[in-house]
Design a protein around this motif. Structure first.
Motif, PDB file in Angstrom:
ATOM      1  N   ASP A 105      23.999  15.706  48.247  1.00  0.00           N
ATOM      2  CA  ASP A 105      24.247  16.880  47.418  1.00  0.00           C
ATOM      3  C   ASP A 105      23.100  17.852  47.650  1.00  0.00           C
ATOM      4  O   ASP A 105      22.096  17.509  48.270  1.00  0.00           O
ATOM      5  N   GLY A 106      23.261  19.065  47.147  1.00  0.00           N
ATOM      6  CA  GLY A 106      22.283  20.108  47.421  1.00  0.00           C
ATOM      7  C   GLY A 106      20.887  19.781  46.920  1.00  0.00           C
ATOM      8  O   GLY A 106      19.896  19.982  47.630  1.00  0.00           O
ATOM      9  N   ASP A 107      20.763  19.280  45.703  1.00  0.00           N
ATOM     10  CA  ASP A 107      19.444  18.979  45.138  1.00  0.00           C
ATOM     11  C   ASP A 107      18.752  17.847  45.895  1.00  0.00           C
ATOM     12  O   ASP A 107      17.552  17.913  46.162  1.00  0.00           O
ATOM     13  N   CYS A 109      19.224  17.074  48.973  1.00  0.00           N
ATOM     14  CA  CYS A 109      18.841  17.603  50.274  1.00  0.00           C
ATOM     15  C   CYS A 109      17.562  18.433  50.175  1.00  0.00           C
ATOM     16  O   CYS A 109      16.673  18.329  51.011  1.00  0.00           O
ATOM     17  N   LYS A 110      17.464  19.252  49.121  1.00  0.00           N
ATOM     18  CA  LYS A 110      16.248  20.054  48.932  1.00  0.00           C
ATOM     19  C   LYS A 110      15.018  19.160  48.774  1.00  0.00           C
ATOM     20  O   LYS A 110      13.953  19.423  49.336  1.00  0.00           O
ATOM     21  N   LEU A 130      26.908  20.529  53.752  1.00  0.00           N
ATOM     22  CA  LEU A 130      26.383  21.542  52.841  1.00  0.00           C
ATOM     23  C   LEU A 130      27.311  22.744  52.774  1.00  0.00           C
ATOM     24  O   LEU A 130      27.896  23.152  53.777  1.00  0.00           O
ATOM     25  N   GLU A 133      26.053  28.461  50.457  1.00  0.00           N
ATOM     26  CA  GLU A 133      24.915  28.840  49.623  1.00  0.00           C
ATOM     27  C   GLU A 133      23.801  27.797  49.685  1.00  0.00           C
ATOM     28  O   GLU A 133      22.611  28.135  49.622  1.00  0.00           O
ATOM     29  N   GLN A 134      24.169  26.540  49.799  1.00  0.00           N
ATOM     30  CA  GLN A 134      23.160  25.475  49.920  1.00  0.00           C
ATOM     31  C   GLN A 134      22.395  25.615  51.227  1.00  0.00           C
ATOM     32  O   GLN A 134      21.176  25.404  51.275  1.00  0.00           O
TER      33      GLN A 134
END
Length: 363
Positions: A105-107, A109-110, A130, A133-134
């Motif tokens: 998920d985006g978080d 991955c960050k 992704l 926007e991600q």
């Protein structure tokens, strides 16, 4: 705020701890409580703080490290891509530091990207599904560290290398329709994956070109277990289908087991086509007809592109789409062809001969 403007003191202030505590967390020192460590790490992520990166650039030295953010390596495709990336990087005297995400998920991955940046990687390869926007958020996080994406929309204006999903899905449909199949079921991956969505769209478009619709649509999570369970569920619904398209080889393995346990012969009663051509798909029983994505070529191209960006950072963005091919093996045939073909009889006799020879060796 940009990553390069943040300092250790900014993180300390944001987390309401001393700068010595932040330093201990960064250096993974002992005697820091889990609660404090999590608070500092959250502050670092919030501020996009990347330790040591500026100092490294001022020193003008390359770390010879690149980072790879990847999906779960228990899945065949990500693991083979990771192996190909490591192999090519090693040939060019670069190390690969891997951060694996269990549930993409985006978080997550960050967090993985921030962790790799803190370890002084020169560039990043991101093999996580992704949304647009991600991708933009991750690119912003990386600042002047080049990033290359492998599981994003090919229409996005970003440095990426992907496979041709349209051609791959159409090849599979055309192969089945040419054999006479009209009742084709679809077993897709999770819709949170851009690759899964592209495969579903491609199948549906190709079916529509022949005035056909899917006999049924099922969704798995890429694992062989989900392929097994979803195929059992499909069979339990009493849906009529003569062919099954599966969005990856691993789920196809589970589907083959479910069909076998249900007394359905492949390809005599049901044809199956996978997707990926992972290294073991030729060893399935029967050997799997599938869409080949050349993971070794992807690994080599990814590392080569990233190193070009590292050494020549002003290069324009490139979106590359790699070709795919149909690998025809033993899991497709004309519908209703339960009677063995001459080739199938020859294969069966060859297997029987080998078994007899092995039995004689024990006598």
């Amino acid at each position: 705020m940009k990553t390069k403007s943040m300092t250790l003191y900014d993180v300390a202030k944001h987390a309401n701890v001393s700068y010595q505590t932040v330093s201990r967390v960064i250096n993974q020192a002992e005697h820091v409580s889990d609660k404090t460590r999590r608070k500092v790490e959250a502050a670092m992520q919030s501020l996009n703080y990347v330790p040591n990166r500026v100092a490294q650039q001022l020193a003008g030295k390359l770390s010879q490290n690149i980072g790879l953010v990847t999906s779960n390596l228990s899945l065949h495709a990500p693991s083979q891509i990771a192996a190909a990336i490591k192999s090519q990087a090693s040939k060019l005297h670069f190390n690969v530091m891997i951060s694996m995400i269990e549930q993409p998920d985006g978080d997550a991955c960050k967090s993985a990207v921030n962790n790799l940046l803190s370890q002084r990687v020169e560039g990043l390869i991101v093999n996580i599904p992704l949304e647009d926007e991600q991708v933009r958020a991750i690119t912003e996080m990386c600042g002047n560290v080049p990033a290359l994406f492998l599981d994003v929309s090919p229409d996005l204006d970003i440095d990426s290398i992907t496979f041709d999903a349209t051609t791959g899905t159409h090849l599979a449909i055309e192969h089945l329709v040419k054999q006479g199949h009209q009742h084709i079921a679809l077993l897709n991956g999770p819709q949170t994956s851009v690759s899964a969505r592209l495969r579903l769209e491609g199948w549906q478009q190709a079916l529509a070109q022949h005035q056909l619709i899917a006999a049924a649509q099922m969704q798995g999570d890429w694992s062989s277990q989900s392929g097994y369970l979803q195929t059992l569920a499909l069979l339990g619904q009493g849906v009529t289908f003569t062919a099954l398209l599966v969005a990856n080889d691993q789920m196809a393995l589970g589907a083959l087991r479910a069909l076998n346990e249900s007394g359905l012969s492949v390809p005599g009663q049901v044809s199956v086509i996978g997707y990926d051509d992972t290294e073991d798909s030729a060893c399935f029983i029967p050997p799997l007809t599938t869409i080949k994505q050349d993971f070794k070529a992807l690994g080599s191209a990814s590392v080569d592109r990233l190193l070009e960006k590292i050494h020549s950072p002003n290069q324009p963005m490139q979106t590359t789409v790699l070709p795919v091919t149909l690998i025809e093996r033993k899991t497709t045939a004309e519908p209703g062809s339960s009677t063995p073909s001459p080739q199938q009889l020859a294969d069966a006799l060859a297997v029987l001969a080998r078994q007899v020879a092995r039995l004689k060796s024990f006598l």
